[in-house]
Write a protein that holds these residues in place. Structure first.
Motif, PDB file in Angstrom:
ATOM      1  N   LEU A 155      -6.543  -6.954   1.185  1.00 39.49           N
ATOM      2  CA  LEU A 155      -7.824  -6.887   1.873  1.00 39.49           C
ATOM      3  C   LEU A 155      -8.541  -8.230   1.862  1.00 39.49           C
ATOM      4  N   THR A 156      -9.177  -8.563   2.962  1.00 42.97           N
ATOM      5  CA  THR A 156     -10.089  -9.695   2.982  1.00 42.97           C
ATOM      6  C   THR A 156     -11.394  -9.233   2.330  1.00 42.97           C
ATOM      7  N   VAL A 203      -5.945   4.111   4.981  1.00 46.79           N
ATOM      8  CA  VAL A 203      -4.623   4.421   4.435  1.00 46.79           C
ATOM      9  C   VAL A 203      -3.855   3.129   4.138  1.00 46.79           C
ATOM     10  N   VAL A 204      -3.932   2.150   5.040  1.00 45.48           N
ATOM     11  CA  VAL A 204      -3.280   0.863   4.804  1.00 45.48           C
ATOM     12  C   VAL A 204      -3.875   0.205   3.553  1.00 45.48           C
ATOM     13  N   LYS A 233       4.472   1.966   4.119  1.00 47.58           N
ATOM     14  CA  LYS A 233       4.084   3.194   3.431  1.00 47.58           C
ATOM     15  C   LYS A 233       2.976   3.925   4.178  1.00 47.58           C
ATOM     16  N   ALA A 234       2.020   3.176   4.711  1.00 43.52           N
ATOM     17  CA  ALA A 234       0.910   3.792   5.438  1.00 43.52           C
ATOM     18  C   ALA A 234       1.405   4.485   6.708  1.00 43.52           C
ATOM     19  N   ALA A 235       2.317   3.831   7.427  1.00 48.28           N
ATOM     20  CA  ALA A 235       2.853   4.421   8.659  1.00 48.28           C
ATOM     21  C   ALA A 235       3.590   5.720   8.348  1.00 48.28           C
ATOM     22  N   ALA A 236       4.363   5.723   7.251  1.00 43.54           N
ATOM     23  CA  ALA A 236       5.080   6.936   6.857  1.00 43.54           C
ATOM     24  C   ALA A 236       4.105   8.045   6.490  1.00 43.54           C
ATOM     25  N   LYS A 237       3.036   7.700   5.801  1.00 39.59           N
ATOM     26  CA  LYS A 237       2.041   8.688   5.398  1.00 39.59           C
ATOM     27  C   LYS A 237       1.301   9.267   6.605  1.00 39.59           C
ATOM     28  N   LEU A 238       1.050   8.427   7.587  1.00 33.05           N
ATOM     29  CA  LEU A 238       0.319   8.858   8.780  1.00 33.05           C
ATOM     30  C   LEU A 238       1.228   9.487   9.829  1.00 33.05           C
TER      31      LEU A 238
END
Length: 298
Positions: free
Chosen positions: A60-61, A14-15, A23-28
């Protein structure tokens, strides 16, 4: 090892998709600190850095991108299989994500969805209005909607509208003290309400054709918009002539609020198509939506 990592792997995906912890924290539905702790724990267990973090961005790495590419299709397959099992038990269900330009979303997609969603209450549809060309595979959409000539050759395309004819219109009051344009070049003497699509940096050139003669016109005016809806509103307010799909203006022309000009010069474009990757297997809910949207005219 998989058991202790699975939830963190899902959080990582998600991140990666959102490129943002917020945004990812809100989605999760979790706090940012909890999500950050989860990802940090995953990186420590794998002994790999998966994300590059700054105060303004997340990227992303190389290892993170490899993990995303490996995980994403497999998680999608699992989700699709779970949806399929649920459909067998309870009927069509699941989520469908579609990218569509404003005109198609309002005038083609929504009239169908209004009836479709009542018939299938367990199907959820997410529609993102995007006038730019979105990579539906990279953005994890199930499908996109574009004009037929804009659909990539490697996609499956289903026609969902008749061909689209354009029109040039202005109000009776606007034309009351101006000469009606008889050829496209006459538009240089008029106030044109222009469009600057998200897909291009420049102002869109109005396209005309007649007897194998093609002409593009870039007129001048006070206003430039990035949506046809706003351009048409400005034209109705008397600020000049606009270039819009005939389907949008015919009601106003019939009521006498707009006058259509250069009709014998206005071209027709291939209609809108729903398109999706040929390699992807779709669930029953998606097949039902395709059938509901499919253009059944001549």
């Amino acid at each position: 090892m998989l058991k202790e990592n699975i939830n963190d792997l899902l959080s990582f995906l998600v991140v990666a998709q959102e490129s943002s912890f917020t945004k990812a924290a809100a989605k999760l539905g979790v706090s940012q600190s909890a999500l950050s702790h989860s990802i940090r724990g995953l990186e420590e267990r794998l002994n790999l850095r998966l994300l590059n973090r700054t105060t303004r961005s997340v990227s992303l790495t190389e290892a993170g991108d490899r993990l995303r590419q490996t995980l994403s299709p497999r998680i999608e397959e699992i989700e699709e299989e779970l949806d399929a099992l649920n459909e067998e038990q309870n009927g069509p269900s699941g989520s469908i994500r579609i990218s569509a330009p404003e005109y198609a979303a309002q005038n083609i997609l929504w009239p169908v969805l209004e009836k479709f969603l009542v018939q299938y209450p367990d199907i959820r549809v997410e529609v993102n209005i995007e006038n730019s060309f979105t990579d539906i595979v990279a953005e994890r959409y199930d499908a996109g909607i574009r004009l037929g000539e804009q659909v990539a050759k490697d996609m499956i395309a289903v026609r969902i509208s008749p061909d689209l004819k354009m029109a040039v219109v202005g109000t009776p009051s606007y034309f009351s003290n101006r000469e009606i344009p008889l050829i496209p070049e006459d538009l240089h003497q008029h106030r044109c309400i222009n469009l600057r699509p998200s897909t291009a940096g420049g102002v869109y050139a109005w396209e005309f054709e007649k007897e194998n003669r093609n002409i593009n016109v870039r007129g001048e005016g006070q206003l430039i918009f990035n949506t046809t809806t706003q351009s048409l509103k400005a034209s109705l307010a008397g600020f000049g002539v606009s270039y819009a799909p005939e389907n949008l203006i015919k009601g106003y022309v019939k009521e006498g609020k707009l006058i259509s000009v250069l009709e014998d010069w206005c071209p027709t474009f291939p209609g809108f198509h729903l398109y999706y990757p040929s390699r992807k297997q779709h669930k029953k809910a998606f097949a039902l939506l395709i059938d509901a949207l499919r253009y059944k005219g001549a």
